[in-house]
Structures are given as structure tokens and as C-alpha cells.
Motif scaffolding. Structure first.
Motif, mmCIF file in Angstrom:
data_model
loop_
_atom_site.group_PDB
_atom_site.id
_atom_site.type_symbol
_atom_site.label_atom_id
_atom_site.label_comp_id
_atom_site.label_asym_id
_atom_site.label_seq_id
_atom_site.Cartn_x
_atom_site.Cartn_y
_atom_site.Cartn_z
ATOM 1 N N LEU A 145 0.828 -1.211 0.000
ATOM 2 C CA LEU A 145 0.000 0.000 0.000
ATOM 3 C C LEU A 145 0.864 1.262 0.000
ATOM 4 N N THR A 146 1.948 1.225 0.750
ATOM 5 C CA THR A 146 2.860 2.368 0.796
ATOM 6 C C THR A 146 3.492 2.606 -0.568
ATOM 7 N N ALA A 147 3.884 1.533 -1.245
ATOM 8 C CA ALA A 147 4.490 1.665 -2.574
ATOM 9 C C ALA A 147 3.505 2.289 -3.562
ATOM 10 N N VAL A 148 2.260 1.861 -3.526
ATOM 11 C CA VAL A 148 1.249 2.441 -4.416
ATOM 12 C C VAL A 148 1.120 3.939 -4.172
ATOM 13 N N MET A 149 1.042 4.321 -2.901
ATOM 14 C CA MET A 149 0.871 5.747 -2.579
ATOM 15 C C MET A 149 2.106 6.550 -2.971
ATOM 16 N N LEU A 150 3.286 6.018 -2.707
ATOM 17 C CA LEU A 150 4.507 6.752 -3.050
ATOM 18 C C LEU A 150 4.667 6.925 -4.550
ATOM 19 N N VAL A 151 4.375 5.888 -5.327
ATOM 20 C CA VAL A 151 4.475 5.996 -6.786
ATOM 21 C C VAL A 151 3.506 7.059 -7.299
ATOM 22 N N ALA A 152 2.276 7.034 -6.801
ATOM 23 C CA ALA A 152 1.284 8.017 -7.240
ATOM 24 C C ALA A 152 1.706 9.431 -6.830
ATOM 25 N N TYR A 153 2.147 9.595 -5.601
ATOM 26 C CA TYR A 153 2.514 10.920 -5.107
ATOM 27 C C TYR A 153 3.734 11.467 -5.843
ATOM 28 N N PHE A 154 4.786 10.658 -5.944
ATOM 29 C CA PHE A 154 5.992 11.160 -6.608
ATOM 30 C C PHE A 154 5.772 11.337 -8.103
ATOM 31 N N GLY A 155 4.889 10.532 -8.686
ATOM 32 C CA GLY A 155 4.531 10.763 -10.079
ATOM 33 C C GLY A 155 3.879 12.127 -10.257
ATOM 34 N N PHE A 156 2.979 12.466 -9.354
ATOM 35 C CA PHE A 156 2.329 13.777 -9.399
ATOM 36 C C PHE A 156 3.351 14.899 -9.202
ATOM 37 N N LEU B 184 -7.241 8.591 -3.623
ATOM 38 C CA LEU B 184 -6.432 7.363 -3.537
ATOM 39 C C LEU B 184 -5.967 7.136 -2.103
ATOM 40 N N ALA B 185 -5.518 8.178 -1.439
ATOM 41 C CA ALA B 185 -5.077 8.046 -0.044
ATOM 42 C C ALA B 185 -6.216 7.575 0.846
ATOM 43 N N ILE B 186 -7.403 8.124 0.639
ATOM 44 C CA ILE B 186 -8.563 7.715 1.433
ATOM 45 C C ILE B 186 -8.911 6.259 1.139
ATOM 46 N N ALA B 187 -8.881 5.875 -0.132
ATOM 47 C CA ALA B 187 -9.202 4.499 -0.513
ATOM 48 C C ALA B 187 -8.193 3.512 0.073
ATOM 49 N N LEU B 188 -6.911 3.840 0.008
ATOM 50 C CA LEU B 188 -5.891 2.947 0.565
ATOM 51 C C LEU B 188 -6.043 2.811 2.076
ATOM 52 N N GLY C 298 -8.900 3.025 3.676
ATOM 53 C CA GLY C 298 -10.060 2.148 3.841
ATOM 54 C C GLY C 298 -9.722 0.691 3.600
ATOM 55 N N ILE C 299 -8.899 0.431 2.593
ATOM 56 C CA ILE C 299 -8.472 -0.947 2.309
ATOM 57 C C ILE C 299 -7.695 -1.507 3.486
ATOM 58 N N TYR C 300 -6.783 -0.700 4.037
ATOM 59 C CA TYR C 300 -6.010 -1.182 5.184
ATOM 60 C C TYR C 300 -6.915 -1.454 6.383
ATOM 61 N N VAL C 301 -7.820 -0.545 6.676
ATOM 62 C CA VAL C 301 -8.701 -0.706 7.839
ATOM 63 C C VAL C 301 -9.566 -1.952 7.680
ATOM 64 N N ARG C 302 -10.115 -2.159 6.482
ATOM 65 C CA ARG C 302 -10.950 -3.339 6.250
ATOM 66 C C ARG C 302 -10.149 -4.626 6.464
ATOM 67 N N ARG C 303 -8.940 -4.663 5.920
ATOM 68 C CA ARG C 303 -8.107 -5.867 6.075
ATOM 69 C C ARG C 303 -7.679 -6.055 7.525
ATOM 70 N N ALA C 304 -7.340 -4.973 8.203
ATOM 71 C CA ALA C 304 -6.932 -5.071 9.605
ATOM 72 C C ALA C 304 -8.083 -5.575 10.456
#
Length: 104
Positions: A30-41, A75-79, A81-87
Motif C-alpha cells: 500500500l505504501t508503494a502504491v501511494m509513493l508511486v502516485a505521489y511522486f509521479g504527481f 487514492l489516499a482515502i481508498a488505501l 479504507g483498504i487497510y482498515v478493512r483488512r486489519a
């Protein structure tokens, strides 16, 4: 036996180590997805301002940069939510089972 003893027994349980590894891999993904999106922006902001300044409709006032920035927030909000659901579904149940098994 106190809480310290119980914590030491839980930490020594191989299921706890496996849980830490599973959770670590998941959070790393999840961190990798967020970092790629953020640094891409950020790279777009740094190197292609003209692309981000383009309106999304001809004659419109909303630029592509606004839309991409908003998408990054979503995307940050969705990620999260995904973490909270899995946790809640997996990780918390595994911890509860460990605590229950080492209750004595």
C-alpha cells in the motif's frame, strides 16, 4: 504470570511472527502504491506544468492538475479504507486468537 510474561509468550509464538510478516508485506504494498502516485504527481508538477495546466474541457476552467490532485487525495482515502478493512477482518482476528490462546 503477568502481562509481561504473556506478551513474551505471544511474541515467541510462530503465528505472531507470520502475522507480522503478512501485515508488513501488505502495508509495504500500500505504501508503494501511494509513493508511486505521489511522486509521479510531484514529477509532473516539476517537469510538465503545461500538461497539468490544460483544462479538462475546452473552454473550461478546471485544469488536469486539479483533477489529478483530487484523485491523489481520493487514492489516499481508498488505501486507508483498504487497510482498515483488512486489519479489522484478518489482523485483529489473528491477534485476538493469539491473546485467547495465551490467556492462561
Amino acid at each position: 504470570m503477568g502481562d509481561t510474561d504473556r506478551a513474551a509468550r505471544i511474541a515467541a509464538d510462530p503465528r505472531y511472527g507470520a502475522l507480522l510478516q503478512r501485515r508488513g508485506r501488505f502495508t509495504l504494498g500500500l505504501t508503494a502504491v501511494m509513493l508511486v502516485a505521489y511522486f509521479g504527481f510531484i514529477l509532473l508538477v516539476a517537469f510538465d506544468k503545461a500538461l497539468l495546466a490544460r483544462p479538462i474541457r475546452s473552454g473550461g476552467v478546471t485544469s488536469l492538475g486539479i483533477v489529478l490532485g483530487f484523485a491523489l487525495i481520493l487514492l489516499a482515502i481508498a488505501l486507508t479504507g483498504i487497510y482498515v478493512r483488512r486489519a479489522n477482518r484478518d489482523f485483529d482476528a489473528a491477534v485476538a486468537a493469539l491473546v485467547r490462546d495465551h490467556r492462561a
